[in-house]
Each structure stands twice: as C-alpha cells, then as structure tokens.
Design a protein around this motif. Structure first.
Motif, PDB file in Angstrom:
ATOM      1  N   GLY A 125       0.866  -1.119   4.573  1.00  0.00           N
ATOM      2  CA  GLY A 125       1.982  -2.058   4.530  1.00  0.00           C
ATOM      3  C   GLY A 125       1.867  -3.060   3.397  1.00  0.00           C
ATOM      4  N   ASN A 126       2.535  -4.188   3.552  1.00  0.00           N
ATOM      5  CA  ASN A 126       2.458  -5.261   2.560  1.00  0.00           C
ATOM      6  C   ASN A 126       1.213  -6.106   2.819  1.00  0.00           C
ATOM      7  OD1 ASN A 126       4.855  -4.402   1.457  1.00  0.00           O
ATOM      8  ND2 ASN A 126       6.103  -5.969   2.457  1.00  0.00           N
ATOM      9  N   VAL A 127       0.442  -6.347   1.775  1.00  0.00           N
ATOM     10  CA  VAL A 127      -0.832  -7.050   1.904  1.00  0.00           C
ATOM     11  C   VAL A 127      -0.855  -8.230   0.948  1.00  0.00           C
ATOM     12  CG1 VAL A 127      -3.327  -6.846   1.655  1.00  0.00           C
ATOM     13  CG2 VAL A 127      -2.014  -4.914   2.544  1.00  0.00           C
ATOM     14  N   GLN A 128      -1.067  -9.430   1.466  1.00  0.00           N
ATOM     15  CA  GLN A 128      -1.209 -10.589   0.594  1.00  0.00           C
ATOM     16  C   GLN A 128      -2.605 -10.563  -0.010  1.00  0.00           C
ATOM     17  OE1 GLN A 128      -0.209 -14.416   2.251  1.00  0.00           O
ATOM     18  NE2 GLN A 128      -0.809 -15.520   0.397  1.00  0.00           N
ATOM     19  N   VAL A 129      -2.678 -10.479  -1.331  1.00  0.00           N
ATOM     20  CA  VAL A 129      -3.965 -10.352  -2.013  1.00  0.00           C
ATOM     21  C   VAL A 129      -4.383 -11.631  -2.729  1.00  0.00           C
ATOM     22  CG1 VAL A 129      -3.803  -7.848  -2.263  1.00  0.00           C
ATOM     23  CG2 VAL A 129      -2.813  -9.336  -4.034  1.00  0.00           C
ATOM     24  N   LEU A 130      -3.423 -12.526  -2.989  1.00  0.00           N
ATOM     25  CA  LEU A 130      -3.715 -13.812  -3.625  1.00  0.00           C
ATOM     26  C   LEU A 130      -3.204 -14.928  -2.713  1.00  0.00           C
ATOM     27  CD1 LEU A 130      -2.582 -13.051  -7.312  1.00  0.00           C
ATOM     28  CD2 LEU A 130      -4.900 -12.880  -6.363  1.00  0.00           C
ATOM     29  N   ILE A 181       0.845  -1.189   0.000  1.00  0.00           N
ATOM     30  CA  ILE A 181       0.000   0.000   0.000  1.00  0.00           C
ATOM     31  C   ILE A 181       0.884   1.242   0.000  1.00  0.00           C
ATOM     32  CG2 ILE A 181      -1.819   1.244   1.206  1.00  0.00           C
ATOM     33  CD1 ILE A 181      -2.684  -1.467   0.055  1.00  0.00           C
ATOM     34  N   THR A 182       0.673   2.111  -0.966  1.00  0.00           N
ATOM     35  CA  THR A 182       1.505   3.302  -1.115  1.00  0.00           C
ATOM     36  C   THR A 182       0.749   4.600  -0.853  1.00  0.00           C
ATOM     37  OG1 THR A 182       1.044   3.258  -3.499  1.00  0.00           O
ATOM     38  CG2 THR A 182       3.078   2.199  -2.746  1.00  0.00           C
ATOM     39  N   ASN A 183      -0.562   4.510  -0.679  1.00  0.00           N
ATOM     40  CA  ASN A 183      -1.376   5.701  -0.406  1.00  0.00           C
ATOM     41  C   ASN A 183      -2.498   5.280   0.542  1.00  0.00           C
ATOM     42  OD1 ASN A 183      -2.766   8.103  -0.409  1.00  0.00           O
ATOM     43  ND2 ASN A 183      -2.970   8.260  -2.629  1.00  0.00           N
ATOM     44  N   ALA A 184      -2.110   5.007   1.786  1.00  0.00           N
ATOM     45  CA  ALA A 184      -3.037   4.409   2.749  1.00  0.00           C
ATOM     46  C   ALA A 184      -4.251   5.285   3.027  1.00  0.00           C
ATOM     47  CB  ALA A 184      -2.303   4.106   4.055  1.00  0.00           C
ATOM     48  N   GLY A 185      -4.128   6.595   2.839  1.00  0.00           N
ATOM     49  CA  GLY A 185      -5.231   7.481   3.138  1.00  0.00           C
ATOM     50  C   GLY A 185      -6.304   7.540   2.070  1.00  0.00           C
TER      51      GLY A 185
END
Length: 259
Positions: free
Chosen positions: A61-66, A48-52
C-alpha cells in the motif's frame, strides 16, 4: 553526477545509488532528465507496487517514508526487466525504488554486471526517514549484496528488534573471540573458539572486493576447526565468523603461495 559519470557502469559488484542523475550512465533508464530520471520536491510517501519482492521489505500500500514532505529521487523506465517495487505516491511512473538483477537486460540491452538499485533518498533526507523508510533502505542494501543485515550489523538488529543502545552494547560484550592460525595461511586455516559453548558457526571468506570466495557451515564441536583453502589464490581476505548466539567477528588473513 558529472564527476561520477560512468565510473560504476561496468563494475561487477552491486551498486546502490540515490543520485538519480547517474541512472542513465548506469544504463538503468533513458537519458532525458526529469522524464527518465529526476528529482522532485514535496513528497513523503511511496506506493508499493511489487509487494512480493524483497526490495519492498514486506510492506504494501501507501507507505510514509519521510517524516515531512521533502525532495525525492526517482527513475522511470518501461523496461520489462526493471524491478519497480515502489513508486512515488501520486506519480505512478516515477519509481522510488528501482532495481535490476545481475545479468538483466538494462537500457539498450546492456547486461547488468551485478545487482543495481536506485532509491528515493536525496542528500538531506536520510535524517527524515521513518521506521518504514529505514526498513526499505535496509531492504535495498540487503537485496543488492545478497545478505541479511541482521546477521551482519548490530545496529540494524537493534533497530528492528526494538533493542536499546545499552542492550546492544551489553550484548556486544558477549562476542566470542576466535583464534585464527596460521596467518599467512597456505592450504588451510585453523580456528579455535574461546566461548567453550560448542556452538554451530557460519563462516564466509571474502576477497578485497567484497566477493564471497568460500563458505562453511560448522557443526558444534569442542575441537579446533580446520578450513581447507584449496583453490583460493594468494592475496588478502576477510574471514567473517558468526557463532550461533554470538555477535559476528571478522579477521583479516593472508593466503600465500607455499614456499
């Protein structure tokens, strides 16, 4: 992508795509494949580079999406108007979620006719989405069309609130019925709710292209509700009705010129 080409470039409704090879046609990126846009294998996470921003769905942060490493789609641009809410993990220039607000200056100064979003999915990966991946997918749809899926889609409500399918089906049986008349209508519509609970209600009128034309917030009352249609052109419409505490219902209506 060759068949789609520029069909959606100028449409004045939101566009969400996971076909990265039309990002240049949509004016979201430059035109060089695997540089400005691309498809790459063996990835399962986003950073995530633009959390807002709403496109980040409240994640960080780092998010597992698959659930397992697979093919992902991405776009790359240095355009300051681009909303880059998440990058492919370990590939900071590859935007896994890339958006443009309506009117924003896209590639070559082209003004976005409506909101545009590119997401990381490939054709075979939706079945691999994690709970957080699904949350990002929902956020892309919500931001693109400017609505909250919890107010429109029962399955999204069930997924987010942990309701079982059985619970959702039981709740759906409690949906109120609404009588809408006359239909065709001329300059006004009347609504009668059958629940007898005198709840507040939110009502929206959409044209056949999905654009909201009118909106009403109705206070609780035991009386029939009258909706004025002043200035609404003749044509076919969808009336969307959300009574507080009930599931939403929709009615197809026709607005006609007075004879």
């Amino acid at each position: 992508s060759g068949d789609v080409n520029t069909k959606f470039t100028n449409v004045t409704v939101p566009v969400v795509t996971w076909e990265s090879y039309i990002l240049d046609d949509l004016k979201m990126t430059g035109s060089v494949a695997q540089t400005d846009f691309g498809q790459s294998s063996s990835y399962s996470s986003l950073t995530i580079t633009n959390a807002g921003h709403p496109l980040s769905a409240g994640l960080s942060g780092n998010v597992q999406v698959l659930t397992t490493a697979s093919s992902v789609r991405w776009g790359a641009t240095t355009n300051s108007a681009a909303i880059k809410s998440a990058s492919i993990t370990e590939q900071s220039t590859w935007a896994g979620i890339l958006g443009y607000a309506s009117g924003a200056a896209m590639q070559g100064g082209f003004a976005a006719p409506s909101r545009r979003v590119s997401i990381f999915l490939d054709d075979d990966t939706p079945t691999l989405l994690t709970a957080k991946g699904k949350k990002l997918f929902d956020a892309a749809m919500e931001w693109a069309v400017g609505c909250n899926l919890n107010n429109l889609n029962g399955s999204a409500t069930a997924d987010r609130n942990g309701e079982s399918l059985g619970q959702l089906e039981t709740a759906a049986k409690a949906t109120s019925t609404v009588q809408v008349f006359p239909n065709p209508a001329y300059d006004r519509l009347n609504l009668e709710f059958s629940t007898g609970s005198n709840n507040d209600a939110t009502i929206r009128l959409f044209n056949i292209n999905g654009k909201a034309i009118q909106a009403w917030e109705i206070a609780a009352s035991g009386d029939p509700v009258e909706l004025r249609l002043d200035g609404v052109p003749s044509g076919q419409y969808l009336l969307w009705i959300l009574e507080k505490g009930q599931h939403p219902v929709s009615k197809k209506i026709v607005v006609a010129d007075r004879p």
